[in-house]
Design a protein around this motif. Structure first.
Motif, PDB file in Angstrom:
ATOM      1  N   THR A  73       9.613  -1.894  -2.656  1.00  0.00           N
ATOM      2  CA  THR A  73       8.161  -1.776  -2.546  1.00  0.00           C
ATOM      3  C   THR A  73       7.688  -2.141  -1.139  1.00  0.00           C
ATOM      4  OG1 THR A  73       7.942  -2.317  -4.898  1.00  0.00           O
ATOM      5  CG2 THR A  73       5.960  -2.494  -3.550  1.00  0.00           C
ATOM      6  N   MET A  77       5.717   0.255   1.492  1.00  0.00           N
ATOM      7  CA  MET A  77       4.427  -0.152   2.041  1.00  0.00           C
ATOM      8  C   MET A  77       4.420  -0.097   3.564  1.00  0.00           C
ATOM      9  SD  MET A  77       3.344  -3.361  -0.413  1.00  0.00           S
ATOM     10  CE  MET A  77       1.809  -3.638   0.493  1.00  0.00           C
ATOM     11  N   THR A  78       5.481  -0.563   4.178  1.00  0.00           N
ATOM     12  CA  THR A  78       5.559  -0.560   5.642  1.00  0.00           C
ATOM     13  C   THR A  78       5.520   0.868   6.180  1.00  0.00           C
ATOM     14  OG1 THR A  78       6.860  -2.605   5.624  1.00  0.00           O
ATOM     15  CG2 THR A  78       6.961  -1.262   7.613  1.00  0.00           C
ATOM     16  N   GLU A  81       1.978   2.442   5.575  1.00  0.00           N
ATOM     17  CA  GLU A  81       0.933   1.910   6.445  1.00  0.00           C
ATOM     18  C   GLU A  81       0.933   2.625   7.793  1.00  0.00           C
ATOM     19  OE1 GLU A  81      -0.722  -2.473   7.255  1.00  0.00           O
ATOM     20  OE2 GLU A  81       1.281  -2.148   8.095  1.00  0.00           O
ATOM     21  N   ALA A 103       3.001   0.741  -4.418  1.00  0.00           N
ATOM     22  CA  ALA A 103       3.039   0.458  -2.983  1.00  0.00           C
ATOM     23  C   ALA A 103       1.912   1.191  -2.268  1.00  0.00           C
ATOM     24  CB  ALA A 103       4.392   0.861  -2.406  1.00  0.00           C
ATOM     25  N   VAL A 107      -1.466  -0.434  -0.190  1.00  0.00           N
ATOM     26  CA  VAL A 107      -1.789  -0.103   1.196  1.00  0.00           C
ATOM     27  C   VAL A 107      -3.155   0.578   1.270  1.00  0.00           C
ATOM     28  CG1 VAL A 107      -1.064   1.176   3.243  1.00  0.00           C
ATOM     29  CG2 VAL A 107       0.650   0.068   1.801  1.00  0.00           C
TER      30      VAL A 107
END
Length: 359
Positions: A73, A77-78, A81, A103, A107
């Protein structure tokens, strides 16, 4: 922000849900891109779906791969983003209850991007299921909630979701099934696998069935008892394969373990089955539409409409052989109820709401 819609997918169940929505939005002239997080990265678990369902190749593939829930997750998310910062989409559309879905929801909330959740409101009321956590969080953060069944609408209302956010649209996964039903060749599936006229299909991967060695052993015992009655073919998900093999799953001569199949091949196999034994959510819906008796090896289901308006029933491992015997004796019904609005037009309804929101 732009009028661009980003579709976030990542796992096999997402793709049949996304395909009709993408197609309907394209017909309305909405600008959109498809993002594949790579949560399922095996060709048989994802890429084959793009070919068979006529989905465009993903515009972005984050290729996050496997990992623990937290690590996977976080990686999604990284990646999302950075993508959202570059694209500045006008809306995100997420599907189902996988880690990619929650996720993206997290964000989106942090970046103040409107979020639409397809398949909102499903509840098992079992907090031990990771998917249940994902559903609850995603629905809480969504601006548009697209429900597949009346019970899902009721759950959202009971949780205090504003009525204007909730849209009962039907089930886009069923749009895909109905659009492809003539391709589901049960005779071809039977011939290619060398199956008897009467056979049972199984899909098993839930943590409650395969993570604990004792549970895996009990499951294998039950499945061997089913194989004593009819040939069983089991397209086996990578998850839990080692534990099931160690418990002796492969040792019964009438239980055939095969690799995961493409969408068309799998539903051809299901269409010709005398019964299906599963712990999957989507299979409960697909069997409901195909009229195949479905025995769900779980204590609960987030899709109760498949029981009240379909062919599904919940069973325990202990009672599974007995219930399979009864199902095989009774045979398949000539007619059965199907849920409201499961008519092949859910994608169109979803697209109309999204387009109106963007305007």
């Amino acid at each position: 922000m732009s009028d661009l819609v980003l579709h976030i997918t990542g796992a096999r169940p997402n793709f049949p849900k996304a395909a009709p929505v993408i197609r309907a939005l394209a017909a309305l002239g909405v600008s959109q891109k498809l993002v594949h997080t790579g949560q399922h990265y095996d060709e048989r678990m994802s890429e084959v779906f793009f070919r068979q369902l006529g989905l465009p190749e993903p515009d972005v593939n984050l290729e996050v791969g496997s990992g623990t829930h937290a690590k996977q997750t976080a990686a999604i998310m990284t990646g999302l983003e950075d993508l959202f910062e570059a694209e500045r989409p006008g809306m995100l559309v997420v599907y189902g209850d996988v880690n990619s879905t929650v996720a993206a929801a997290l964000v989106a909330a942090k970046m103040q991007i409107p979020l639409a959740h397809v398949e909102a409101g499903l509840r098992s009321f079992d907090p031990s299921m990771p998917e249940e956590v994902n559903r609850l969080v995603t629905d809480r953060l969504s601006d548009l909630l697209f429900a597949t069944s009346p019970d899902a609408v009721a759950h959202l209302g009971n949780e205090g979701v504003a009525p204007e956010k909730i849209h009962f649209v039907g089930n886009p996964m069923i749009d895909t099934l109905l659009a492809n039903i003539d391709r589901f060749d049960q005779d071809k599936a039977r011939t290619e696998l060398g199956l008897a006229d009467r056979y049972v299909v199984a899909t098993l991967h839930r943590p409650g069935n395969v993570d604990d060695p004792a549970d895996a052993a009990a499951l294998v015992k039950a499945m061997h008892a089913v194989a004593d009655q009819a040939e069983v073919v089991l397209p086996l998900h990578p998850r839990g394969r080692g534990r099931l093999q160690a418990a002796g799953l492969f040792d019964h001569p009438a239980l055939r373990v095969i690799d995961p199949l493409g969408y068309v091949e799998f539903l051809g196999l299901v269409r010709g089955a005398a019964a299906v034994v599963t712990d999957s959510g989507g299979v409960q819906e697909e069997t409901t539409m195909l009229g195949v008796p479905c025995l769900t090896l779980r204590p609960n289901t987030e899709r109760p409409v498949t029981i009240t308006h379909g062919t599904n029933q919940l069973v325990t491992r202990e009672r599974l052989p007995q219930i399979v015997e009864a199902v095989l004796t009774a045979g398949r019904a000539e007619s059965w109820p199907t849920p409201p609005l499961w008519d092949g037009r859910a994608g169109e309804r979803i697209a109309q709401v999204i387009a109106a929101r963007l305007r």
